[in-house]
Design an enzyme around this catalytic site. Structure first.
Site, PDB file in Angstrom:
ATOM      1  N   LYS A  45       0.837  -1.198   0.000  1.00 21.75           N
ATOM      2  CA  LYS A  45       0.000   0.000   0.000  1.00 21.75           C
ATOM      3  C   LYS A  45       0.870   1.246   0.000  1.00 21.75           C
ATOM      4  O   LYS A  45       1.921   1.281   0.628  1.00 21.75           O
ATOM      5  CB  LYS A  45      -0.884  -0.019   1.245  1.00 21.75           C
ATOM      6  CG  LYS A  45      -1.936   1.073   1.262  1.00 21.75           C
ATOM      7  CD  LYS A  45      -3.013   0.748   2.260  1.00 21.75           C
ATOM      8  CE  LYS A  45      -4.088   1.820   2.276  1.00 21.75           C
ATOM      9  NZ  LYS A  45      -4.632   2.113   0.934  1.00 21.75           N
ATOM     10  N   GLY A  46       0.439   2.269  -0.727  1.00 26.63           N
ATOM     11  CA  GLY A  46       1.217   3.495  -0.841  1.00 26.63           C
ATOM     12  C   GLY A  46       1.505   4.145   0.495  1.00 26.63           C
ATOM     13  O   GLY A  46       0.631   4.249   1.357  1.00 26.63           O
ATOM     14  N   ASN A  69     -11.899   5.049  -7.400  1.00 25.51           N
ATOM     15  CA  ASN A  69     -11.513   5.073  -5.998  1.00 25.51           C
ATOM     16  C   ASN A  69     -10.941   6.431  -5.632  1.00 25.51           C
ATOM     17  O   ASN A  69     -10.243   7.072  -6.410  1.00 25.51           O
ATOM     18  CB  ASN A  69     -10.522   3.949  -5.676  1.00 25.51           C
ATOM     19  CG  ASN A  69      -9.080   4.407  -5.722  1.00 25.51           C
ATOM     20  OD1 ASN A  69      -8.569   4.995  -4.763  1.00 25.51           O
ATOM     21  ND2 ASN A  69      -8.422   4.157  -6.844  1.00 25.51           N
ATOM     22  N   ASN A 100       5.834   1.496  -2.189  1.00 21.71           N
ATOM     23  CA  ASN A 100       5.331   2.601  -3.005  1.00 21.71           C
ATOM     24  C   ASN A 100       5.276   3.867  -2.153  1.00 21.71           C
ATOM     25  O   ASN A 100       4.775   3.843  -1.025  1.00 21.71           O
ATOM     26  CB  ASN A 100       3.939   2.242  -3.527  1.00 21.71           C
ATOM     27  CG  ASN A 100       3.298   3.349  -4.335  1.00 21.71           C
ATOM     28  OD1 ASN A 100       2.818   4.335  -3.793  1.00 21.71           O
ATOM     29  ND2 ASN A 100       3.274   3.182  -5.637  1.00 21.71           N
ATOM     30  N   CYS A 130       1.039  12.760  -7.425  1.00 24.44           N
ATOM     31  CA  CYS A 130       0.711  13.528  -6.231  1.00 24.44           C
ATOM     32  C   CYS A 130       0.823  15.031  -6.491  1.00 24.44           C
ATOM     33  O   CYS A 130       1.601  15.464  -7.341  1.00 24.44           O
ATOM     34  CB  CYS A 130       1.646  13.152  -5.082  1.00 24.44           C
ATOM     35  SG  CYS A 130       1.693  11.385  -4.774  1.00 24.44           S
ATOM     36  N   LYS A 165       6.373   5.583 -11.103  1.00 23.72           N
ATOM     37  CA  LYS A 165       5.029   5.197 -11.551  1.00 23.72           C
ATOM     38  C   LYS A 165       4.380   6.371 -12.276  1.00 23.72           C
ATOM     39  O   LYS A 165       4.166   7.429 -11.707  1.00 23.72           O
ATOM     40  CB  LYS A 165       4.178   4.761 -10.357  1.00 23.72           C
ATOM     41  CG  LYS A 165       2.833   4.173 -10.767  1.00 23.72           C
ATOM     42  CD  LYS A 165       2.127   3.539  -9.585  1.00 23.72           C
ATOM     43  CE  LYS A 165       0.880   2.790 -10.013  1.00 23.72           C
ATOM     44  NZ  LYS A 165       0.205   2.130  -8.871  1.00 23.72           N
ATOM     45  N   THR A 193      -4.075   5.304 -12.259  1.00 21.27           N
ATOM     46  CA  THR A 193      -5.485   5.433 -12.620  1.00 21.27           C
ATOM     47  C   THR A 193      -5.772   6.691 -13.433  1.00 21.27           C
ATOM     48  O   THR A 193      -5.064   7.687 -13.356  1.00 21.27           O
ATOM     49  CB  THR A 193      -6.357   5.451 -11.351  1.00 21.27           C
ATOM     50  OG1 THR A 193      -5.900   6.507 -10.489  1.00 21.27           O
ATOM     51  CG2 THR A 193      -6.293   4.132 -10.622  1.00 21.27           C
TER      52      THR A 193
END
Length: 304
Positions: A45-46, A69, A100, A130, A165, A193
């Site tokens: 999980k990030g 999401n 991540n 981000c 990523k 996403t």
């Protein structure tokens, strides 16, 4: 026996199937369904510099071919992961862990990479979707010069292979991939996403509390395959492909496009043991076409 082993950024993976960050927790949850050793590795999980509680609910909405999401990077923070979670993962499971990271400033990213470099993680994956608080809140991953600067700074403080990523929410993903390569990235992963929205026609309000969210699932796969192929032809560093993988055929498609590793994500929400079907499909495909080494198919699509 056909060879499924793949080497990515100097790390050996027993097979090319990993998981997408944000869909697999910290591994414990899915180990109840399938041993983690079935995967080549998994992305945890990030993580952020400090713990985050995430966005308010509702933060998941179904779509005709996937989900939106807006979880908001809920996580315990990088220090908790480094001190408590990763040591337990290393002791309990025989698989590669991909950490991540997400940050709001270049220094936050660099601090996290430095902390994680002293753990047993195999690879550090840097999420550049981000908001950059020092550049007006635009995502790091939309500006080629910022991506190169960010990657160069983080790589200088990172002792593990660094994978960037990539966000698909850009005009030309190859320019962003080339910027990551120029900054010293060891690899890239894509796609993250796509930004989407759903509206409740009765209340006339967005279904998600945060209004918009990231679209994943089968709907995004053709876009992801196209972008993987474009990036494969634009850079020399290896690719982790992801986006809508639901079968072994999907994994093969991504590898033909140029991916060396392929991540399962949303599909595991519908079928937690999806990895077993995927591996069987891949082995049957290799037998049918007399392929002895999975590495031989990477990037071999023949264009019309």
């Amino acid at each position: 026996m056909a060879n499924l082993e793949v080497e990515y950024c100097g790390v050996k993976f027993r097979n090319p199937i990993v998981t997408a960050s944000g869909t697999f927790g910290f591994g414990y949850e899915y180990n109840e369904y399938v041993p983690l050793s079935e995967y080549g590795g998994f992305a945890a999980k990030g993580l952020t510099r400090q713990a985050r509680s995430g966005n308010p609910a509702p933060r998941i909405a179904e779509t005709p071919s996937g989900i939106l999401n807006s979880v908001g990077l809920q996580n315990p923070g990088v220090d908790v992961f480094a001190q408590y979670i990763m040591p337990e993962l290393a002791q309990s499971f025989d698989t590669n862990v991909i950490a991540n990271i997400s940050g709001n400033t270049i220094d936050e990213y660099a601090q996290m990479a430095e902390i994680l470099s002293d753990t047993d993680v195999a690879i550090i994956e840097m999420n550049i979707s981000c908001p950059n608080v020092k550049h007006g809140g635009l995502a790091f991953g939309t500006d080629r010069e910022v991506v190169e600067e960010l990657t160069k700074t983080v790589k200088s403080r990172c002792k593990k292979p660094l994978v960037v990523k990539l966000s698909p929410n850009v005009t030309d993903i190859t320019e962003i991939a080339k910027a990551a390569e120029a900054g010293g990235a060891d690899g890239v992963s894509l796609i993250n996403t796509l930004l989407g929205m759903r509206i409740d026609i009765n209340t006339r309000r967005p279904i998600l509390a945060n209004n918009t969210g990231g679209l994943s699932g089968p709907a995004v796969k053709p876009i992801a395959v196209r972008m993987v192929h474009q990036v494969y032809n634009a850079v020399k560093i290896p690719i982790i492909g992801m986006g809508g993988v639901m079968s072994g055929a999907d994994v093969i498609e991504f590898m033909l496009a140029g991916a060396k590793l392929v991540a399962l994500g949303t599909g595991m929400f519908a079928k937690p043991d999806l990895i077993l079907d995927v591996k069987r499909d891949i082995e049957e495909y290799m037998a049918r076409f007399n392929i002895s080494d999975i590495n031989d198919i990477i990037g071999t699509v023949t264009l019309n």
